[in-house]
Structures are given as C-alpha cells and as structure tokens.
Design a protein around this motif. Structure first.
Motif, short mmCIF file in Angstrom:
data_model
loop_
_atom_site.label_atom_id
_atom_site.label_comp_id
_atom_site.label_asym_id
_atom_site.label_seq_id
_atom_site.Cartn_x
_atom_site.Cartn_y
_atom_site.Cartn_z
N HIS A 204 0.86 -1.19 0.00
CA HIS A 204 0.00 0.00 0.00
C HIS A 204 0.89 1.24 0.00
O HIS A 204 2.05 1.18 0.46
CB HIS A 204 -0.94 0.01 1.22
CG HIS A 204 -0.22 0.04 2.54
ND1 HIS A 204 0.23 1.20 3.12
CD2 HIS A 204 0.13 -0.96 3.39
CE1 HIS A 204 0.83 0.92 4.27
NE2 HIS A 204 0.77 -0.38 4.45
N PRO A 205 0.40 2.36 -0.51
CA PRO A 205 1.22 3.57 -0.55
C PRO A 205 1.66 3.99 0.85
O PRO A 205 0.90 3.91 1.81
CB PRO A 205 0.27 4.62 -1.16
CG PRO A 205 -0.75 3.82 -1.91
CD PRO A 205 -0.93 2.54 -1.13
N GLY A 206 2.91 4.38 0.94
CA GLY A 206 3.43 4.86 2.21
C GLY A 206 3.88 3.78 3.17
O GLY A 206 4.24 4.09 4.32
N ALA A 207 3.89 2.51 2.74
CA ALA A 207 4.32 1.43 3.64
C ALA A 207 5.76 1.64 4.08
O ALA A 207 6.62 2.04 3.29
CB ALA A 207 4.17 0.08 2.94
N ARG A 208 6.00 1.35 5.36
CA ARG A 208 7.34 1.48 5.92
C ARG A 208 7.63 0.25 6.78
O ARG A 208 6.70 -0.36 7.35
CB ARG A 208 7.47 2.75 6.78
CG ARG A 208 7.37 4.05 6.00
CD ARG A 208 7.57 5.26 6.89
NE ARG A 208 8.93 5.30 7.46
CZ ARG A 208 9.99 5.80 6.83
NH1 ARG A 208 9.87 6.31 5.61
NH2 ARG A 208 11.18 5.81 7.42
N VAL A 209 8.91 -0.09 6.88
CA VAL A 209 9.32 -1.24 7.69
C VAL A 209 10.55 -0.90 8.52
O VAL A 209 11.30 0.03 8.18
CB VAL A 209 9.64 -2.47 6.81
CG1 VAL A 209 8.40 -3.05 6.18
CG2 VAL A 209 10.69 -2.13 5.77
N HIS A 210 10.70 -1.68 9.57
CA HIS A 210 11.95 -1.70 10.33
C HIS A 210 12.60 -3.06 10.07
O HIS A 210 11.96 -4.11 10.25
CB HIS A 210 11.67 -1.52 11.82
CG HIS A 210 12.90 -1.53 12.67
ND1 HIS A 210 13.42 -2.70 13.22
CD2 HIS A 210 13.74 -0.53 13.05
CE1 HIS A 210 14.51 -2.41 13.92
NE2 HIS A 210 14.72 -1.10 13.84
N VAL A 211 13.83 -3.05 9.61
CA VAL A 211 14.57 -4.27 9.29
C VAL A 211 15.74 -4.40 10.25
O VAL A 211 16.51 -3.45 10.45
CB VAL A 211 15.12 -4.24 7.84
CG1 VAL A 211 15.83 -5.55 7.50
CG2 VAL A 211 14.02 -3.94 6.84
N ARG A 212 15.86 -5.58 10.85
CA ARG A 212 17.01 -5.84 11.72
C ARG A 212 17.54 -7.24 11.44
O ARG A 212 16.79 -8.22 11.49
CB ARG A 212 16.64 -5.71 13.19
CG ARG A 212 17.83 -5.93 14.12
CD ARG A 212 17.46 -5.85 15.57
NE ARG A 212 18.54 -6.29 16.43
CZ ARG A 212 18.43 -6.52 17.74
NH1 ARG A 212 17.26 -6.33 18.35
NH2 ARG A 212 19.47 -6.94 18.44
#
Length: 442
Positions: A204-212
């Motif tokens: 979806h537009p604007g999706a963000r994630v934190h990757v570790r």
C-alpha cells in the motif's frame, strides 16, 4: 538398427535389468530418504548439517572407504532477524537470505517500494525511486526457462541504490521463502524472504518497515565433501571416472525433503546397486556428496578448484541428482553439451523412463561448476517448467517429506540408474565434449 545392434541393445537391457530389479527391491531408498528428513533442514554450518554428514558417511562406508575432504566456503551466522511494519509494530513473517548483509545493531527504518515481479528492467525503470528504499519483488518458480532468479533481482536492486531487499513467496498459507543472497562476504544490502501475507501487508502507498538482521560473517568456514571412489574392472578406461553427485545441505525452514534429501537418497541407492557390479564397468564411479550448495554453489566450486589437475581431468561426466521428486516428469539439464541429451535419454529408456532435455546451461546446482571446468555435466530434476508442481514449495516451510511420492522417487532413481549404467559402460565418452555451446550465465 541392424540385427547385431538390436541384439546388443537386448543384452544391455538384460544386464541392466539386474540393477533395476535390485533398485525395485531396495527398501533402504525410502528409509534413507526419511532418515535424512529427520535430520531437519541441514543448513551448512549447523549441527543438523554435521549430523546428516556423519550419517551419510556411515551409510556410504558399507561400499568402500569414504574420504571427508575439507572444503572452504564463505560462511555466515544469523543471530537475530526481524521485519516489523511501521507504525503499528506488526511482526511480519520473514527470514534472512543466506549470507545476507547485516543491519546496524538498532536496525534500519525504510519506505517500501513494491515493484511486482521486479525484473532488472523494472528496477532500472524505477530510476531514483529505488534509492534508499526496501525494494519488494516476487519470488518466481525457480525451474523454468522464463525465471528471473532472486539473486539477479537482488543485484539489480543493489546497483540501483536500494537499502534493503524483500522477496515475496507468492502462495498464501505457506510462509516465507528462503534462498541464498550470493553475497559471499562481500558488499551487499540486507535481504529477506517474506510470506505472501507479509507482502500483502506492505502493498500500500506509504508502507514502511523496520529491518534488523544481526550476526557475523565467517570467512574461514569449512564443510566436508564426502567422496566414495569405486574402481572399475579389468576393461577400465585409463584414468576415467563418472562423478555421481548430490548435495546434503538445505535450509532451516523445514526438512529440505525435495531439495535435496531426494537426490542424496537416490545417490546412496545407486551406490548400493552398482558397487557389486563395478568389475563389469569400463570406468570408475566417484560418489560426491557436497554441502554449501545452497550458498550459491560455493561448496562444489571450491572443491573442484582445489583438486589436482590430473584428478579433475579424469572426470568424464558428472551426473548431478537434485530435487528428483515432486512431479513424475524428469528432465536433464545438459549445460550446453549438445550430445549429452540424447545420451541421457537413451540411458533413461533402459529403465523405461521418459526424459526431457533442456540444453542451455542453468547454473542452479552443482553440475554448473563441473561444466565450468569443461566437464560434461547434467542435472536430473523433476518438475522442470511445471510451476504448479510440488517443486514450487522448495525453499519454504512446506518442503517436508509429505511432498514426496515414493513412486516418483523410485522412478526417478531408476532413470538415473539407466543414465549411470550407460556412462560407466560406454566404449567412449569423449564425444560428449564435442560441440559444446558457449556457457551463458542465467
């Protein structure tokens, strides 16, 4: 066909019939397969891999001395990996690709760019929009002439300035997809395989994630290549051997049943069937069980590179067994050696099996490293160009023994036996090198 040719063919079929009968009665083929599955995913560098290697060595030792030849590879260990959707903190199903780059200890927050199939052309067309994003692409059925491999997509994303890479397993209810990053300790970006549900949550537009991803590169890692040499009889060709290979290692998500407990169990069944008959063969048989295949074919590449030239020159043919069940259709990938397809077909026909042939080099298993050394090499594989077959579930938590039909594995092993029979008994294998196509990496 002349009467003499027909008689010779009949005699060969009768002699091979004894081998085929032994394979039909070989209960250990299936029990070996299940035993390998019980060892778990057998990822290189783990206790699961070591236990499986020890077990395979004990099994092969029934036929002769087994050498454990120490083999280096670009190792890697992951201590922690997580993918979190922002801002709600939902944990998504994800696994790091083997050998991937790590994130800073605190992880990284990134916008997601969904590029659908994610071919290199699509990534290039996105231009500067790729830079600084977690690029999300679709995992493709790996055994097809139309496939764009995950490592090709990953390399394109890295060149375009992506900050991370997510490859989506397309089928719901299966879980994430694994696979190698191919980084080998060099420069790279964090890369993870994710489930269909995780992909949908980020589409979806604007999706963000934190990757570790936390862990350590292990540049001095070593594994073992198990080697069983069975000499030929009095009619042996000087210094010629056929190499029968399979890889023990797999992925930690399941049992690595299709990929490649099937090939290892078949290789051991063939060793059992042929060991008592090597006195009648014209060339010797070397059984090689590799590891670190799932690490971009690193194990067999390093093993071949370290061999003395004379030992490598004695290899007349490699028959590589990798993913032999999951479909009743078997194909020989013949690495650009134009004469090898018909040779393999005629061998499989001894067992009553039909064999498809794909000529261009496909560098998707250990046969590719033999071909790179100029050694005629083929991979026997089930489900080629069958994207609806069970082989679509390789590299996922679904790769368990439940996917493997005993009849399919037995039929594939019998066809492999026919190819091996021809290779060990042919007057000459020299013409298999003639007219080889240029090798073009996919």
């Amino acid at each position: 066909m002349t009467r003499d040719d027909a008689g010779a063919r009949t005699a060969e079929q009768a002699a091979f019939g004894e081998v085929a009968a032994r394979l039909r009665q070989d209960e250990e083929l299936w029990t070996d397969f299940e035993a390998l599955c019980r060892h778990g995913g057998r990822m290189a560098g783990t206790a699961s891999e070591r236990a499986a290697q020890d077990w395979c060595e004990r099994q092969l030792a029934a036929f002769g001395p087994v050498a454990r030849e120490s083999t280096p590879y670009a190792g890697w260990r992951c201590d922690h990996a997580a993918l979190t959707r922002l801002p709600d903190g939902r944990q998504l199903e994800a696994v790091p690709l083997l050998g991937t780059a790590f994130t800073p200890a605190a992880g990284i927050e990134l916008p997601v760019l969904d590029l659908g199939r994610g071919t290199p052309e699509m990534i290039a067309a996105a231009g500067e929009g790729v830079r600084g994003h977690a690029v999300m692409v679709r995992h493709e059925y790996p055994f097809s002439t139309q496939t764009v491999h995950r490592r090709v997509k990953l390399a394109a994303a890295q060149r375009a300035g992506a900050a991370a890479f997510l490859v989506v397993q397309p089928e719901a209810g299966i879980g994430p997809v694994s696979g190698s990053s191919g980084r080998g300790g060099g420069p790279g970006i964090p890369a993870m395989g994710i489930s269909a549900e995780a992909g949908a949550a980020l589409r979806h537009p604007g999706a963000r994630v934190h990757v570790r991803i936390d862990g350590e590169d292990l540049p001095q890692a070593r594994t073992d290549t198990l080697v069983l040499d069975l000499p030929a009889g009095q009619a042996a060709q000087p210094d010629e051997r056929v190499v029968l290979s399979a890889h023990i290692d797999g992925h930690p998500l399941a049992e690595s049943a299709l990929d490649n407990a099937t090939g290892v169990a078949a290789a051991m069944a063939l060793a059992r069937a042929f060991a008592p008959r090597m006195h009648a063969m014209r060339r010797g048989l070397t059984v090689c069980l590799f590891s670190a295949e799932e690490w971009a074919l690193n194990g067999s590449r390093e093993w071949l590179a370290a061999l003395p030239g004379a030992r490598r020159a004695a290899m007349a043919l490699n028959i590589n067994l990798d993913s032999l069940a999951g479909s009743p259709r078997l194909t020989a990938l013949t690495s650009g050696f134009v004469r090898l397809g018909e040779f393999a077909r005629s061998g499989a026909s001894l067992a009553g099996g039909a064999l498809g042939v794909h000529l261009p080099l496909m560098p998707n298993s250990d046969h590719a490293n033999f071909a790179a050394c100029g050694i005629p090499a083929l991979r026997l594989i089930a489900g080629f160009d069958e994207p609806d077959s069970a082989l679509r579930l390789l590299l996922t938590p679904a790769d368990t023994r439940a996917l493997v039909g005993e009849g399919d594995l037995r039929a594939a092993t019998a066809s492999a036996a026919g190819v091996l029979w021809r290779a060990l008994r042919a007057d000459s294998l020299g013409d298999l090198r003639d007219g080889a196509m240029p090798q073009v990496q996919a």
